[in-house]
Every structure is written in structure tokens, then in C-alpha cells.
Enzyme design. Structure first.
Site, short mmCIF file in Angstrom:
data_model
loop_
_atom_site.label_atom_id
_atom_site.label_comp_id
_atom_site.label_asym_id
_atom_site.label_seq_id
_atom_site.Cartn_x
_atom_site.Cartn_y
_atom_site.Cartn_z
N ASP A 95 -7.08 1.84 -4.13
CA ASP A 95 -7.83 3.09 -4.14
C ASP A 95 -6.88 4.23 -3.78
OD1 ASP A 95 -7.39 2.92 -1.45
OD2 ASP A 95 -9.47 2.55 -0.91
N ASP A 269 -16.48 -3.34 -6.65
CA ASP A 269 -15.85 -3.81 -5.41
C ASP A 269 -16.74 -3.43 -4.24
OD1 ASP A 269 -14.37 -1.57 -3.42
OD2 ASP A 269 -15.08 -0.83 -5.35
#
EC number: 2.4.2.29
Length: 380
Positions: A95, A269
């Protein structure tokens, strides 16, 4: 130049419209829809890479913010990148660090350049920008990198969210310029817009013009009611390219994985399965089991009689309860192993249902067995 990550469409479910596909990356391919276990600090808590392979995890996440602060991106680069450092040979997604920084709401200041904030532990001053996020992620060497975006809170004023998505677009352009390794790392854009449909559309259309190799929907699953999330996903999906991967960030409850696969998402996720496992909460084919509950003290049956994972094949509910009550690490390993196995098997079942054009039927069967068809189903 061919992008580092590509999407191959296999089929569309005639009953639901869900997509079956394959995402190809420099470290291997995986079928979608796919759930990605979260390895925040270069480890999926309590799980070895070998165990992750055993349960069919094909791609895992790393967290840019945490790895930047400890042990540092320079060390990981010297080690040969995140794959070498953590001994994982499959694909990795990192991320951007944005979500963590924006969750420090009382410790941060947003400017056009980036975000000034204080270290969540020692209070030292730090600065994260699109360029810095790209530098860190290039050093980490993940297969899929995420653009540095602003994640507005929900709910938020319309004007605030509009300004925010326009800044996110400008930051996305800066990310593309700063990205040093497009030939072996793919950078995905993140669509924001809070709960405003026109802003979701604007954000998607602006980012699609920038031609990222993949797109994520961000800023959902942050506490809003699930019907609101499903509505936003359904609305936003129509503005996302059909020939690129679509990633819904932060979603990991079984019902949401099914509902959002139906709405055309490919990748998901969430820390949910690993986080709840540490408290002894388990997902099973018959719904949620809180293994610490007294009713399991003498229960010598398996955690889930319909599961053939290592935990369910070898250990009883009574033993798991004993371990969790005694705060033994092995108990957390066993519940984590089971929860991740359960979700990855669920995704396998979703993919099979798409192949057979019966995902809506599968949803009905699963919801009934899991206990989600009642008026107020238990959530996690």
C-alpha cells in the site's frame, strides 16, 4: 512498454456478472477473485511463507508506512527487496502508506506537497509525499504498488471530499512521474469519493485518463453500513476499465467478499481474519465461533467439521480454547491458519461458482449455512 502486471479475462458469470480472470505479475500469476492476506511488517502474523503456500495464498500485502519506519526501506533494498528479505517468492502488493497517515488524524497536517505527521510511537516529525511513497515502494520491490492518495473520513462534507479527490488525482500524476521501475513494478491508482456517487465517477474518470495498469476502490469498509458500500462499489465499477485488475481495499468478511465479487471486483485484502484469530474468533462453515466461550471447554470435536485444514484435521475446540485462554502463541497460529484457509477456500468456491454460472445460487447456500439470512446477522 508492456506493463509489469496484466489482467487476462477468462469468463463472466452468466448468472451474476462476476468476473473470473488471471492477474499476471513478475513473481507469478493468480486467479481472481482473490483474497490477499496482510503481512503488515513483512510477515503475515504467526504464518511462515511455507504455510502460506500450503493454504494457497498466492499474493500477500506489505505495509509501506510500517516498513519505512522499521526496519527502513534502505535495509530492505540492500537485502534484495521484500521478496528476498521475507523469503516469499510469490507476488507482493504494497500500500502507499496513505491510509495509515490519514488514520493519525490528530497528528497530521495535509498540504499540497504531502502530509506532515508525527511518528505514532515516539512523536518524531515525519513527511510523506507521492514522491517519497514511490521511492519507498521502489526500494521494497513489490509487484504492485499503490498511488499515494488522501483517504477522506466517512462521512465528510461534499466540498471537502471534492477537494480531496482532486488532490488525489494531482498526487497520482506525481506518483506516475516519480515511479522509477514501471517495467517490473505496476502502479495502481486509487479511486476515492466518499459516499458521493458523482465524486466517485469523477475520481474514476480522472484516474482512468492517466492509464494505470490497475485500479483500486479506496475509502470504503471504514465503518459505513454494508449496503452503502455495495452501492458505491456497484456504481464505481462501471467507470473502471474491463481489461485491468480491480482491487477493493480493506474488505475481508465472507459476505462482503461474495457480494463484491458479484459486483465485479477481482482483489481484496483485510486484516480481519488474522486480527480476530488473535482473540480466538474463527470463521467456520456454520458461522462465527468464539472459541473462548465456556460452551467449548469440553468440546472434543473439530473447530469446523466441514473444513480439512491442518487445524481442523488435528485439534479439538477444547484444545484451541485451552490454548487461547492460556495465551499460548500456538493457539493464535492455529486460529490464524484456519481463518486464512477458510477465506482462501471461500474464494476458490466463488471462482468455481463463476465457472459454473451459479454464483447467486452459491451466495444463497453460503448465507443460509453461515447464518447471514437472519434479520441482524452477527458480524465480526
Amino acid at each position: 512498454m508492456k506493463p509489469a502486471v496484466t489482467y487476462e479475462h477468462i469468463k463472466t458469470c452468466k448468472q451474476s456478472g462476476a468476473r473470473l480472470g488471471i492477474v499476471h505479475t513478475p513473481h507469478g500469476s493468480f486467479e481472481t477473485p482473490m483474497f490477499m492476506p496482510v503481512g503488515t511488517k513483512a510477515t503475515v502474523k504467526t504464518m511462515s511463507p511455507e504455510e502460506l503456500h500450503d493454504i494457497n495464498a498466492k499474493i500477500i500485502l506489505g505495509n509501506t508506512y510500517h516498513l519505512w519506519l522499521q526496519p527502513g526501506n534502505e535495509l530492505i533494498k540492500r537485502a534484495g527487496g521484500l521478496h528476498q528479505f521475507m523469503n516469499w517468492d510469490g507476488p507482493i502488493l504494497t500500500d502507499s502508506g496513505g491510509f495509515q497517515v490519514f488514520s493519525l488524524s490528530n497528528l497530521r497536517k495535509i498540504t499540497e506537497e504531502g502530509v506532515y505527521f508525527r511518528h505514532h510511537k515516539n512523536g518524531s516529525k515525519l513527511f510523506l509525499s507521492p514522491e517519497k511513497s514511490m521511492e519507498i515502494q521502489n526500494d521494497l520491490g513489490s509487484d504492485i504498488m499503490m498511488a499515494f492518495d488522501e483517504c477522506p473520513p466517512m462521512p465528510a462534507e461534499y466540498k471537502y471530499v471534492k477537494d480531496s479527490i482532486e488532490r488525489t488525482t494531482r498526487w497520482a500524476e506525481r506518483c506516475l512521474k516519480a515511479h522509477a521501475r514501471p517495467e517490473d513494478q505496476a502502479l495502481f491508482g486509487i479511486i476515492q469519493g466518499g459516499e458521493y456517487k458523482d465524486l466517485r465517477q469523477q475520481s474514476a474518470e480522472e484516474l482512468v485518463k492517466l492509464d494505470f495498469p490497475g485500479y483500486a476502490i479506496g475509502g470504503l469498509s471504514v465503518g459505513e453500513p454494508k449496503p452503502v458500500m455495495y452501492d458505491m462499489v456497484e456504481h464505481t465499477e462501471q467507470f473502471m476499465p474491463k481489461d485491468k485488475p480491480r482491487y477493493l481495499m480493506g474488505v475481508g468478511s465472507p459476505d462482503a467478499l461474495i457480494e463484491c465479487s458479484i459486483r465485479g471486483m477481482d482483489m481484496f485484502d483485510c486484516v480481519l481474519p488474522t486480527r480476530i484469530a488473535r482473540n480466538g474468533t474463527c470463521m467456520t462453515s456454520e458461522g462465527r465461533v468464539v472459541i473462548k466461550n465456556a460452551k467449548y471447554a469440553d468440546d472434543l470435536g473439530p473447530l469446523d467439521p466441514n473444513c480439512d485444514c491442518y487445524t481442523c484435521r488435528n485439534y479439538s475446540r477444547a484444545y484451541l480454547r485451552h490454548l487461547i485462554k492460556a495465551e499460548e502463541t500456538f493457539g493464535i497460529r492455529l486460529t490464524t491458519y484456519h481463518n486464512l484457509y477458510f477465506l482462501l477456500k471461500l474464494m476458490e468456491d466463488i471462482r468455481q461458482a463463476i465457472r459454473e454460472d451459479r454464483l447467486l445460487d452459491f451466495k444463497e447456500e453460503f448465507f443460509e449455512q453461515y447464518g447471514l439470512n437472519v434479520e441482524n446477522p452477527k458480524n465480526f
